[in-house]
Design an enzyme around this catalytic site. Structure first.
Site, PDB file in Angstrom:
ATOM      1  N   GLY A 195       0.827  -1.212   0.000  1.00  0.00           N
ATOM      2  CA  GLY A 195       0.000   0.000   0.000  1.00  0.00           C
ATOM      3  C   GLY A 195       0.856   1.255   0.000  1.00  0.00           C
ATOM      4  N   SER A 198       1.160   3.389  -2.514  1.00  0.00           N
ATOM      5  CA  SER A 198       0.788   4.354  -3.556  1.00  0.00           C
ATOM      6  C   SER A 198       0.263   5.667  -3.007  1.00  0.00           C
ATOM      7  CB  SER A 198      -0.251   3.725  -4.491  1.00  0.00           C
ATOM      8  OG  SER A 198      -1.385   3.296  -3.776  1.00  0.00           O
ATOM      9  N   ASN A 200       1.738  -2.337   5.550  1.00  0.00           N
ATOM     10  CA  ASN A 200       1.026  -1.062   5.737  1.00  0.00           C
ATOM     11  C   ASN A 200      -0.363  -1.036   5.104  1.00  0.00           C
ATOM     12  OD1 ASN A 200       0.951   2.106   5.887  1.00  0.00           O
ATOM     13  ND2 ASN A 200       0.676   1.598   3.724  1.00  0.00           N
ATOM     14  N   SER A 236      -2.285   0.731  15.050  1.00  0.00           N
ATOM     15  CA  SER A 236      -3.086   1.950  15.227  1.00  0.00           C
ATOM     16  C   SER A 236      -3.268   2.199  16.717  1.00  0.00           C
ATOM     17  CB  SER A 236      -4.463   1.805  14.589  1.00  0.00           C
ATOM     18  OG  SER A 236      -5.272   2.906  14.942  1.00  0.00           O
ATOM     19  N   TYR A 264     -12.232  -3.156  13.221  1.00  0.00           N
ATOM     20  CA  TYR A 264     -10.874  -2.620  12.997  1.00  0.00           C
ATOM     21  C   TYR A 264     -10.024  -2.708  14.267  1.00  0.00           C
ATOM     22  CZ  TYR A 264      -7.428   1.004  11.588  1.00  0.00           C
ATOM     23  OH  TYR A 264      -6.279   1.706  11.290  1.00  0.00           O
ATOM     24  N   VAL A 265     -10.611  -2.362  15.408  1.00  0.00           N
ATOM     25  CA  VAL A 265      -9.851  -2.385  16.671  1.00  0.00           C
ATOM     26  C   VAL A 265      -9.358  -3.806  16.966  1.00  0.00           C
ATOM     27  CG1 VAL A 265      -9.993  -2.021  19.168  1.00  0.00           C
ATOM     28  CG2 VAL A 265     -11.130  -0.415  17.611  1.00  0.00           C
ATOM     29  N   LYS A 317      -6.523  -4.804  14.476  1.00  0.00           N
ATOM     30  CA  LYS A 317      -5.244  -4.138  14.774  1.00  0.00           C
ATOM     31  C   LYS A 317      -4.648  -4.667  16.078  1.00  0.00           C
ATOM     32  CE  LYS A 317      -4.502  -1.213  11.354  1.00  0.00           C
ATOM     33  NZ  LYS A 317      -3.345  -1.367  10.465  1.00  0.00           N
ATOM     34  N   ILE A 335      -3.673  10.543  11.529  1.00  0.00           N
ATOM     35  CA  ILE A 335      -2.777  11.296  10.644  1.00  0.00           C
ATOM     36  C   ILE A 335      -3.548  11.558   9.355  1.00  0.00           C
ATOM     37  CG2 ILE A 335      -0.532  11.330   9.477  1.00  0.00           C
ATOM     38  CD1 ILE A 335       0.108  10.654  12.271  1.00  0.00           C
TER      39      ILE A 335
HETATM   40  N1  LIG Z   1      -4.012   7.619   8.429  1.00  0.00           N
HETATM   41  C1  LIG Z   1      -4.318   7.398   9.688  1.00  0.00           C
HETATM   42  O1  LIG Z   1      -4.865   8.258  10.390  1.00  0.00           O
HETATM   43  C2  LIG Z   1      -3.999   6.076  10.326  1.00  0.00           C
HETATM   44  C3  LIG Z   1      -4.117   5.959  11.715  1.00  0.00           C
HETATM   45  C4  LIG Z   1      -3.793   4.760  12.307  1.00  0.00           C
HETATM   46  C5  LIG Z   1      -3.368   3.679  11.563  1.00  0.00           C
HETATM   47  N2  LIG Z   1      -3.285   3.813  10.214  1.00  0.00           N
HETATM   48  C6  LIG Z   1      -2.819   2.639   9.445  1.00  0.00           C
HETATM   49  O2  LIG Z   1      -1.802   3.055   8.559  1.00  0.00           O
HETATM   50  C7  LIG Z   1      -1.824   2.269   7.364  1.00  0.00           C
HETATM   51  C8  LIG Z   1      -1.950   3.172   6.143  1.00  0.00           C
HETATM   52  O3  LIG Z   1      -3.166   3.907   6.244  1.00  0.00           O
HETATM   53  P1  LIG Z   1      -3.504   5.109   5.266  1.00  0.00           P
HETATM   54  O4  LIG Z   1      -4.387   6.016   6.038  1.00  0.00           O
HETATM   55  O5  LIG Z   1      -2.247   5.635   4.669  1.00  0.00           O
HETATM   56  O6  LIG Z   1      -4.378   4.336   4.142  1.00  0.00           O
HETATM   57  P2  LIG Z   1      -4.764   4.768   2.638  1.00  0.00           P
HETATM   58  O7  LIG Z   1      -4.395   6.165   2.373  1.00  0.00           O
HETATM   59  O8  LIG Z   1      -6.189   4.341   2.463  1.00  0.00           O
HETATM   60  O9  LIG Z   1      -3.830   3.841   1.718  1.00  0.00           O
HETATM   61  C9  LIG Z   1      -4.060   2.471   1.640  1.00  0.00           C
HETATM   62  C10 LIG Z   1      -3.062   1.844   0.704  1.00  0.00           C
HETATM   63  O10 LIG Z   1      -3.310   0.432   0.681  1.00  0.00           O
HETATM   64  C11 LIG Z   1      -3.384   0.003  -0.677  1.00  0.00           C
HETATM   65  N3  LIG Z   1      -4.237  -1.177  -0.790  1.00  0.00           N
HETATM   66  C12 LIG Z   1      -5.569  -1.288  -0.556  1.00  0.00           C
HETATM   67  N4  LIG Z   1      -5.979  -2.552  -0.759  1.00  0.00           N
HETATM   68  C13 LIG Z   1      -4.865  -3.251  -1.129  1.00  0.00           C
HETATM   69  C14 LIG Z   1      -4.636  -4.616  -1.479  1.00  0.00           C
HETATM   70  N5  LIG Z   1      -5.635  -5.514  -1.447  1.00  0.00           N
HETATM   71  N6  LIG Z   1      -3.395  -4.981  -1.828  1.00  0.00           N
HETATM   72  C15 LIG Z   1      -2.372  -4.076  -1.861  1.00  0.00           C
HETATM   73  N7  LIG Z   1      -2.530  -2.787  -1.522  1.00  0.00           N
HETATM   74  C16 LIG Z   1      -3.763  -2.375  -1.171  1.00  0.00           C
HETATM   75  C17 LIG Z   1      -3.921   1.205  -1.439  1.00  0.00           C
HETATM   76  O11 LIG Z   1      -3.534   1.063  -2.808  1.00  0.00           O
HETATM   77  P3  LIG Z   1      -4.573   1.278  -4.028  1.00  0.00           P
HETATM   78  O12 LIG Z   1      -5.245   2.598  -3.759  1.00  0.00           O
HETATM   79  O13 LIG Z   1      -3.700   1.260  -5.226  1.00  0.00           O
HETATM   80  O14 LIG Z   1      -5.520   0.120  -3.995  1.00  0.00           O
HETATM   81  C18 LIG Z   1      -3.171   2.340  -0.739  1.00  0.00           C
HETATM   82  O15 LIG Z   1      -1.875   2.470  -1.265  1.00  0.00           O
HETATM   83  C19 LIG Z   1      -2.987   1.300   7.542  1.00  0.00           C
HETATM   84  O16 LIG Z   1      -2.500   0.085   8.069  1.00  0.00           O
HETATM   85  C20 LIG Z   1      -3.877   2.000   8.555  1.00  0.00           C
HETATM   86  O17 LIG Z   1      -4.702   1.107   9.247  1.00  0.00           O
HETATM   87  C21 LIG Z   1      -3.590   4.979   9.569  1.00  0.00           C
END
Ligand SMILES: NC(=O)c1ccc[n+]([C@@H]2O[C@H](COP(=O)([O-])OP(=O)(O)OC[C@H]3O[C@@H](n4cnc5c(N)ncnc54)[C@H](OP(=O)(O)O)[C@@H]3O)[C@@H](O)[C@H]2O)c1
Length: 244
Positions: free
Chosen positions: A9, A11, A84, A137, A150-151, A154, A183
């Site tokens: 993930g 991208s 990720n 998380s 989700y909780v 994780k 974030i």
């Molecule tokens: N942002 C926050 O506030 C936050 C807080 C706590 C924890 N997290 C954790 O941090 C991590 C990243 O979160 P984010 O907010 O950056 O998420 P995001 O912006 O939604 O990005 C998700 C990424 O995962 C990829 N993805 C989705 N399905 C996939 C699959 N089946 N195979 C391969 N790649 C896949 C997407 O690629 P495509 O779009 O190309 O499908 C994208 O690159 C996650 O584990 C999330 O739970 C985030």
């Protein structure tokens, strides 16, 4: 560092920042994505020696293909794995949530990291060096209501990390989990300190974190300097929680 790193993930969102940081550190980075080829391409255009590889990492045959494409490209094992990627994260009450909703999350938090680790750990063992970073998380400490799918998913990462750390430590492979706070990334739309003040007021550092805050921590854990850290939960959330 000059290792081969895979960021699932990568991208967009936090994965993009992590991929760019690992590239800045001199690693060859595989930016994995599922649907967003255009966005993944932008990440590799910005990065150092990087490639984008499409694969749905929740599917065993796609994980195997991803690993073999990467090996063919770089002719050396992937020794940094950042788990990720995430899919949709619906908020559901206990009344409405189903077992399938739990499984949807577990496919990303447990199944995909397990498939990837089993596929890649032989290469890490042969190098007697490896880094596995799981992205957790802060919700595991907050226990947010209407989000048990989700909780729970994780939370399982914590035990998995500790068990893998024990099992792989003898090979010079460390396994750690980084727990981000809230974030804002692309999927959250326009978020300001003002619009998020309900969250920020409880954060000791009184501000929102940035993707780079997570990426810097992952970058450190992947470095040689972090060789004596394993099995740990690192909260990167301005102090919003203090540790499990
Ligand atoms: N942002 C926050 O506030 C936050 C807080 C706590 C924890 N997290 C954790 O941090 C991590 C990243 O979160 P984010 O907010 O950056 O998420 P995001 O912006 O939604 O990005 C998700 C990424 O995962 C990829 N993805 C989705 N399905 C996939 C699959 N089946 N195979 C391969 N790649 C896949 C997407 O690629 P495509 O779009 O190309 O499908 C994208 O690159 C996650 O584990 C999330 O739970 C985030």
């Amino acid at each position: 560092m000059n290792k081969v790193a895979l960021v699932t993930g990568g991208s967009k969102g936090l994965g993009k920042a992590i991929a760019l940081t690992l590239g800045e550190q001199g690693n060859k980075v595989i930016v994995n994505f599922n649907r967003n080829a255009e966005k993944a391409k932008l990440v590799i255009d910005d990065g150092g020696e990087a490639v984008a590889i499409q694969a749905d990492i929740t599917q065993e045959d796609e994980v195997k293909r991803l690993a073999s494409e990467a090996e063919n490209l770089f002719q050396e094992p992937i020794t940094i794995l950042v788990n990720n990627a995430t899919g949709p994260q619906p908020e559901l009450s206990l009344q409405d949530v189903s077992w399938e909703d739990y499984l949807d999350q577990l496919h990303f938090t447990v199944k995909a990291p397990l498939l990837l680790t089993k596929e890649l750990m032989g290469g890490m063992q042969s190098k007697k060096w490896g880094r596995i970073i799981n992205i957790g998380s802060e919700v595991v400490e907050l226990g947010n209501p209407h989000f048990s799918n989700y909780v729970t998913a994780k939370s399982s990462v914590i035990g998995m990390t500790r068990s893998w750390a024990n099992e792989l430590g003898g090979y010079g492979i460390t396994v750690n989990t980084v727990h981000p706070g809230f974030i804002p990334v692309e999927r959250h739309g326009e978020v300001t300190e003002e619009s998020a003040k309900g969250y920020v007021q409880h954060v000791p550092l009184k501000k929102l974190g940035k993707p780079k805050d997570i990426a810097n921590t992952v970058g450190f854990l992947c470095s040689d300097e972090a060789e004596f850290i394993t099995g740990q939960n690192i909260n990167v959330n301005g102090g919003n929680t203090f540790g499990v």
